[in-house]
Design a protein around this motif. Structure first.
Motif, PDB file in Angstrom:
ATOM      1  N   UNK A   1      37.261   6.212  16.259  1.00 44.02           N
ATOM      2  CA  UNK A   1      36.689   5.171  15.530  1.00 44.02           C
ATOM      3  C   UNK A   1      37.473   4.624  14.256  1.00 44.02           C
ATOM      4  N   UNK A   2      37.892   5.445  13.802  1.00 47.07           N
ATOM      5  CA  UNK A   2      38.939   5.253  12.489  1.00 47.07           C
ATOM      6  C   UNK A   2      40.114   4.311  12.904  1.00 47.07           C
ATOM      7  N   UNK A   3      40.610   5.097  14.027  1.00 53.07           N
ATOM      8  CA  UNK A   3      41.904   4.184  14.717  1.00 53.07           C
ATOM      9  C   UNK A   3      41.644   2.837  14.973  1.00 53.07           C
ATOM     10  N   UNK A   4      40.351   2.568  16.027  1.00 51.00           N
ATOM     11  CA  UNK A   4      40.103   1.259  16.122  1.00 51.00           C
ATOM     12  C   UNK A   4      39.800   0.160  14.997  1.00 51.00           C
ATOM     13  N   UNK A   5      39.095   0.807  13.963  1.00 55.80           N
ATOM     14  CA  UNK A   5      39.037  -0.058  12.755  1.00 55.80           C
ATOM     15  C   UNK A   5      40.481  -0.230  12.032  1.00 55.80           C
ATOM     16  N   UNK A   6      41.264   0.601  11.975  1.00 59.58           N
ATOM     17  CA  UNK A   6      42.551   0.447  11.466  1.00 59.58           C
ATOM     18  C   UNK A   6      43.394  -0.516  12.376  1.00 59.58           C
TER      19      UNK A   6
ATOM     20  N   UNK B   1      42.152  -4.020  11.952  1.00 58.06           N
ATOM     21  CA  UNK B   1      42.555  -4.622  10.552  1.00 58.06           C
ATOM     22  C   UNK B   1      44.065  -5.195  10.625  1.00 58.06           C
ATOM     23  N   UNK B   2      44.984  -4.304  11.238  1.00 63.63           N
ATOM     24  CA  UNK B   2      46.577  -4.736  11.277  1.00 63.63           C
ATOM     25  C   UNK B   2      46.569  -5.846  12.094  1.00 63.63           C
ATOM     26  N   UNK B   3      45.985  -5.925  13.239  1.00 67.19           N
ATOM     27  CA  UNK B   3      45.924  -6.977  14.221  1.00 67.19           C
ATOM     28  C   UNK B   3      45.625  -8.446  13.527  1.00 67.19           C
ATOM     29  N   UNK B   4      44.510  -8.484  12.678  1.00 69.74           N
ATOM     30  CA  UNK B   4      44.036  -9.449  12.141  1.00 69.74           C
ATOM     31  C   UNK B   4      45.022  -9.636  10.958  1.00 69.74           C
ATOM     32  N   UNK B   5      45.409  -8.952  10.279  1.00 71.66           N
ATOM     33  CA  UNK B   5      46.321  -9.104   9.164  1.00 71.66           C
ATOM     34  C   UNK B   5      47.802  -9.757   9.970  1.00 71.66           C
ATOM     35  N   UNK B   6      48.231  -9.361  11.091  1.00 70.67           N
ATOM     36  CA  UNK B   6      49.217  -9.808  11.596  1.00 70.67           C
ATOM     37  C   UNK B   6      49.266 -11.456  12.132  1.00 70.67           C
ATOM     38  N   UNK B   7      48.060 -11.529  12.534  1.00 71.56           N
ATOM     39  CA  UNK B   7      47.640 -12.997  13.044  1.00 71.56           C
ATOM     40  C   UNK B   7      47.681 -13.878  11.811  1.00 71.56           C
ATOM     41  N   UNK B   8      46.831 -13.347  10.511  1.00 74.00           N
ATOM     42  CA  UNK B   8      47.087 -14.218   9.357  1.00 74.00           C
ATOM     43  C   UNK B   8      48.195 -14.510   8.902  1.00 74.00           C
TER      44      UNK B   8
END
Length: 56
Positions: free
Chosen positions: A14-19, A22-29
């Motif tokens: 679960x922690x790895x999925x949330x992390x 977060x990184x994927x959405x930051x990369x897209x931004x």
């Protein structure tokens, strides 16, 4: 009632999925292509301009 030890398998996933999310959405931004604003006004711009006649 016997007390079971906590499940130590699901929490890291679960922690790895949330992390990762977060990184994927930051990369897209950061690397998102800027959206063109003027494409929404094409029809209004065409209506305001005088019509050109085809010369043959």
């Amino acid at each position: 009632m016997s007390r079971r030890p906590p499940n130590k398998f699901i929490a890291p996933i679960v922690i790895a999925g949330i992390t990762a999310g977060f990184f994927i959405s930051a990369y897209k931004f950061v690397f998102a292509k800027p959206k063109r604003v003027d494409t929404q006004m094409d029809y209004a711009d065409l209506a305001d301009q005088p019509q050109k006649k085809d010369e043959k």
